[in-house]
Each structure stands twice: as structure tokens, then as C-alpha cells.
Design a protein around this motif. Structure first.
Motif, PDB file in Angstrom:
ATOM      1  N   TYR A 164      48.347  -4.882  35.841  1.00  0.00           N
ATOM      2  CA  TYR A 164      47.099  -4.277  36.290  1.00  0.00           C
ATOM      3  C   TYR A 164      46.905  -2.919  35.624  1.00  0.00           C
ATOM      4  N   TRP A 166      45.488   1.074  36.009  1.00  0.00           N
ATOM      5  CA  TRP A 166      45.314   2.101  37.028  1.00  0.00           C
ATOM      6  C   TRP A 166      45.024   3.433  36.360  1.00  0.00           C
ATOM      7  N   ALA A 244      49.025   9.187  40.298  1.00  0.00           N
ATOM      8  CA  ALA A 244      48.358   7.893  40.260  1.00  0.00           C
ATOM      9  C   ALA A 244      47.423   7.784  41.461  1.00  0.00           C
ATOM     10  N   LYS A 245      46.222   7.267  41.231  1.00  0.00           N
ATOM     11  CA  LYS A 245      45.234   7.181  42.303  1.00  0.00           C
ATOM     12  C   LYS A 245      45.770   6.392  43.501  1.00  0.00           C
ATOM     13  N   MET A 246      46.634   5.398  43.202  1.00  0.00           N
ATOM     14  CA  MET A 246      47.191   4.570  44.274  1.00  0.00           C
ATOM     15  C   MET A 246      48.073   5.373  45.222  1.00  0.00           C
ATOM     16  N   SER A 262      38.982   9.651  36.242  1.00  0.00           N
ATOM     17  CA  SER A 262      39.160   8.444  35.430  1.00  0.00           C
ATOM     18  C   SER A 262      38.361   8.510  34.131  1.00  0.00           C
ATOM     19  N   GLU A 323      42.121  -3.826  38.480  1.00  0.00           N
ATOM     20  CA  GLU A 323      42.334  -2.386  38.563  1.00  0.00           C
ATOM     21  C   GLU A 323      42.888  -2.048  39.938  1.00  0.00           C
ATOM     22  N   TYR A 324      43.903  -1.230  39.944  1.00  0.00           N
ATOM     23  CA  TYR A 324      44.496  -0.842  41.240  1.00  0.00           C
ATOM     24  C   TYR A 324      43.816   0.428  41.728  1.00  0.00           C
TER      25      TYR A 324
END
Length: 324
Positions: A164, A166, A244-246, A262, A323-324
Motif C-alpha cells: 500500500y 502512504w 506517517a499519517k497512519m 501529502s 492508500e493507507y
């Protein structure tokens, strides 16, 4: 020459030449291991390990070559066991994964939870480390799968499958001046001290590339491999965080604001890698598909037949990554 002897020299080499620790891990005696290593060396006519008194000090050049072949033999033996287990009990076995903190903490929990429900009799083992350590574990057969964003392309023995895409976000305390900027620029970020990942972790290279392209040098004042640690030091006012956005949880991190960047940084791709020639059991294929739904069994099998990175890239050229 016995298979047991090959396992002993392999394990000793991977326990920092500590025979006592090796004996404990194999539930056997230290004198027994030392005796079998000596018998093997006598039979081969060369020393696998150099010694100082009773202590092993280093692996000899001959030992390096012998250990490489021994590792290949032991992996073949393990593959034979895997084949037998697949036909005797396809839902029982073990699966070992090496990954980074970010993957283990944020991406993998729902995958692991679903997999355990499907395969309650498969024991899962997770190892965390740097991307380089993770790739090495997969390359030498210590783990079945390596999941990371950086470093795995350095190991030619690994088949790497894209999972994926990210991207990152900026973390700042509520009320920070950057919250008033509608669309952040790289110059806006460069004016502030940065708290971010250690180089080589979690897509850090993409961040550095973005600054270089604009002729800017980021003011990195603190680095860590763990996003939770980065958040802690953002809260202390050390600088603005780039993670990381996650890794941002609106509930757990309600005192922080996540700002979208992003448009400034190229997305990174997390990949899952395994050693070429690995026998994948049914539940391993299912794990791959649970983690990355586009990794269907047939696609993974096709990847086995690709012999270069270019051929692998061509195979996945038309695959739209989530996309995560």
C-alpha cells in the motif's frame, strides 16, 4: 556430516558465537554442541570458528562459505517440513514476521486479529527491528515475511511485493502558528525545528529528498524510530513532528493537530518480502491477501517466476495500490 552439526554451527553463528546461549536456545548441553562442532571441523579438515582458549572469537573465511551453504541446506529442510505440514494439517503451523514499530503498532493489528480468527492453530511470532535488520532476517530465513518501507531493495534474494501507499502529516500542538496556514509549503516547514524518524525508518528518505529538491536543509533536532516517542517530544515543545499519517489517532492524540502535507512529499510504498524459493503454505497466502487484498494467490505465484526487480515492477505496473 550430520544435519544436527550444520544446525549447531548455524545457531552458534547467529548467537554471536556464544555456545552457552546457543545451548539454552536449543535445549541441549554446551559440551555437546562444542563436541559436534569439533567433529564436523575434523571431518571437513578446516576450522569453522577461530578460538582463543575455549572461546570462539570469529568465523573463519572457510567458515563463512560453509555457513552460507549450511543455511541453504537448513532452509531446504524447513521447506520439506512445510510441505509435509501443508498436506497433514493445512491449518496448523507457525508464521514469523519481522517489521517496524509503525507497521506493528498501526497497520498490522486488524490484519493479525482477522488472521487469528481464521487460523487459531497457527502460532504467530513478530519481531521488530530496523528496516535493515528486518530485511536481513527474511534474507537469512529467520522469519517468513519482512514488512517495511525502507532497505529491502538492498537484498536481491528477497521477492518484494508492494502492499500500500502512504504519506505523512505534520503534528503540532493546538494553537500552533502553522494551524493558520491554509496550504503548507516546504519553506513553512523548514523554518521550524523538526522531530521525525531516524534515517532509514518509515519512509524517511522521501522526506529528505523533498527538502533537497528545494535546496533546503531540514532542522532535525530529534529523531526516533517510534512515532509515539516523536509525539511525546512534540508535546514537550521540542519541534514540529513529521510522522506517517497512519500514526495519528484523532482520539488518542486529541491534543495535537495533524496538518496535511501529502502535496509536499512523494508517497512511500510499504512492501512485504520473503526469500526466493520459500514454500508458502495456504495460510501464508491468506495472510498476504489479508494484509494486501490485491495480493491474490495467483499474482503471488506469478511473482515467484519473475527473476529481476524490473520484471516484478512490470508485474505490478497496472495494480492500483490502496492508500493507507
Amino acid at each position: 556430516m550430520k544435519l544436527q552439526q550444520l544446525r549447531y554451527i548455524w545457531e552458534v553463528a547467529h548467537h554471536e558465537l556464544n555456545v552457552s546461549a546457543t545451548a539454552q536456545s536449543l535445549y541441549t548441553s554446551q559440551p555437546g554442541i562444542s563436541k559436534q562442532i569439533r567433529l564436523l571441523e575434523d571431518e571437513l579438515g578446516v576450522e569453522v570458528f577461530s578460538r582463543s582458549g575455549k572461546h570462539l572469537t570469529r568465523i573463519t573465511p572457510a567458515g563463512e562459505a560453509i555457513l552460507q551453504t549450511a543455511g541453504e541446506i537448513l532452509r531446504k529442510v524447513e521447506s520439506i517440513k512445510q510441505v509435509a505440514q501443508e498436506y497433514s494439517n493445512e491449518k496448523k503451523g507457525s508464521l514469523s514476521i519481522a517489521t517496524t514499530h509503525t507497521q506493528a503498532r498501526y497497520a498490522l493489528p486488524p490484519v493479525i486479529s482477522k488472521f487469528i480468527k481464521l487460523y487459531p492453530d497457527v502460532s504467530l511470532h513478530m519481531n521488530q527491528g530496523t528496516p535493515m535488520q528486518i530485511a536481513e532476517m527474511a534474507a537469512d530465513g529467520s522469519v517468513d515475511f519482512a514488512i517495511a518501507t525502507e532497505a529491502m531493495e538492498l537484498f536481491s534474494d528477497l521477492i518484494m511485493l508492494p502492499c500500500y501507499k502512504w504519506n505523512r502529516c505534520i503534528l503540532v500542538p493546538k494553537g500552533h502558528a502553522l494551524c493558520q496556514v491554509s496550504r503548507l509549503s516546504i519553506e513553512d516547514i523548514a523554518r521550524h525545528s523538526l522531530v521525525t524518524y531516524t534515517f532509514g525508518f518509515t519512509g524517511r528518505s522521501k522526506l529528505d529528498e523533498a527538502f533537497m529538491e528545494h535546496g533546503l536543509a531540514p532542522k532535525v533536532v530529534f529523531t526516533a524510530s517510534d512515532a509515539d516517542v516523536i509525539k511525546t517530544y512534540v508535546r514537550l515543545g521540542l519541534g514540529i513532528g513529521i510522522v506517517a499519517k497512519m500514526a495519528y489517532d484523532p482520539q488518542e492524540d486529541s491534543d495535537l493537530v495533524a496538518l496535511d502535507v501529502s502535496h509536499l512529499f512523494a508517497p512511500s510504498v510499504t512492501k512485504i518480502g520473503f526469500r526466493r524459493g520459500t514454500f508458502l503454505r495456504g495460510f501464508m497466502f491468506d495472510f498476504l491477501e489479508t494484509f494486501a487484498p490485491h495480493l491474490k494467490k495467483q499474482l503471488v505465484k506469478e511473482a515467484f517466476n519473475r527473476h529481476s526487480r524490473i520484471e516484478l515492477d512490470e508485474l505490478f505496473a497496472d495494480v492500483e495500490l490502496p492508500e493507507y
